[in-house]
Design an enzyme around this catalytic site. Structure first.
Site, mmCIF file in Angstrom:
data_model
loop_
_atom_site.group_PDB
_atom_site.id
_atom_site.type_symbol
_atom_site.label_atom_id
_atom_site.label_comp_id
_atom_site.label_asym_id
_atom_site.label_seq_id
_atom_site.Cartn_x
_atom_site.Cartn_y
_atom_site.Cartn_z
ATOM 1 N N CYS A 193 -3.284 -2.417 6.815
ATOM 2 C CA CYS A 193 -2.014 -3.387 5.675
ATOM 3 C C CYS A 193 -2.917 -4.405 6.306
ATOM 4 O O CYS A 193 -3.337 -5.695 5.639
ATOM 5 C CB CYS A 193 -1.069 -3.495 6.766
ATOM 6 S SG CYS A 193 -0.444 -3.655 8.791
ATOM 7 N N HIS A 199 3.713 -5.125 10.766
ATOM 8 C CA HIS A 199 3.143 -4.103 8.883
ATOM 9 C C HIS A 199 3.284 -5.280 8.664
ATOM 10 O O HIS A 199 4.477 -7.104 8.617
ATOM 11 C CB HIS A 199 4.384 -3.512 9.086
ATOM 12 C CG HIS A 199 3.541 -2.725 7.312
ATOM 13 N ND1 HIS A 199 2.686 -1.853 7.278
ATOM 14 C CD2 HIS A 199 4.123 -2.934 5.981
ATOM 15 C CE1 HIS A 199 2.305 -2.625 5.872
ATOM 16 N NE2 HIS A 199 2.844 -2.891 5.566
ATOM 17 N N HIS A 233 0.326 -4.066 -0.195
ATOM 18 C CA HIS A 233 0.380 -3.390 1.446
ATOM 19 C C HIS A 233 -0.385 -1.937 1.480
ATOM 20 O O HIS A 233 0.011 -1.686 0.038
ATOM 21 C CB HIS A 233 1.588 -3.177 1.900
ATOM 22 C CG HIS A 233 3.111 -2.831 1.734
ATOM 23 N ND1 HIS A 233 3.539 -1.635 2.666
ATOM 24 C CD2 HIS A 233 3.385 -1.712 0.391
ATOM 25 C CE1 HIS A 233 3.874 -0.729 1.847
ATOM 26 N NE2 HIS A 233 3.976 -1.291 1.085
#
Length: 187
Positions: free
Chosen positions: A92, A144, A156
């Protein structure tokens, strides 16, 4: 095989280790999993209050749309832990680093999700713009991240075995873990 060792247990152990690797998340260090209570499915938490811990990035706002376009071009690229190129795959934060580097030419960019959070400025949800970063607690705060592309959607790199994808902020999993939006482009 050593005597008295059950081959079924060896297979279960291998399966458990494989599953753990498959579920591994971003390039940030793993932390013990803890649920984040934000009011249930489909409801998002308020923007994260964390202030930048170093001078925030202040990139040219004209590059916002180029960042969104670049991220969209990378949809379906495989996830790779620690990855930061289309050829090698992305995690990510590697995805965000690559996208921002492509549009800004900036070489000294954060790498981990926590570093990106520290180098960005919180943005209230009602002021989010395309190109802002969105952060989630998937086991630890700011573990994240993705790039907001508008329409309550973000791009993502999810996890091992996955590919870069566009997902709704109202997705049940992400809505429950949402920490807020942050900005790297000048307002």
């Amino acid at each position: 095989m050593p005597p008295n060792q059950d081959p079924f247990l060896d297979r279960r152990t291998a399966l458990a280790l494989g599953l753990a690797a498959l579920l591994a998340g971003c390039a940030s260090a793993p932390a013990p999993r803890a649920p984040v209570a934000v009011g249930g499915p489909g409801r998002r938490a308020p923007a994260a209050p964390m202030a930048p811990t170093k001078p925030p990035l202040d990139l040219d706002p004209a590059e916002r749309e180029a960042a969104v376009a670049q991220a969209m071009l990378l949809v379906n690229t495989p996830y790779t832990y620690g990855g930061n190129t289309p050829r090698g795959g992305f995690d990510c934060s590697g995805l965000i680093q690559y996208v921002i580097r492509q549009v800004s030419g900036e070489n000294r960019l954060p790498r981990s999700t926590a570093q990106w959070a520290a180098a960005s400025v919180p943005v209230p949800d009602e002021q989010m713009q395309r190109g802002d970063l969105v952060f989630f607690n998937t086991g630890a705060p700011f573990s994240h991240m993705g790039l907001y592309v508008g329409g309550e959607q973000f791009v993502h790199a999810p996890s091992t075995g996955g590919t870069v994808r566009k997902v709704s902020l109202d997705n049940r999993y992400f809505a429950a873990r949402y920490m807020g939006a942050r900005r790297v482009f000048a307002a």
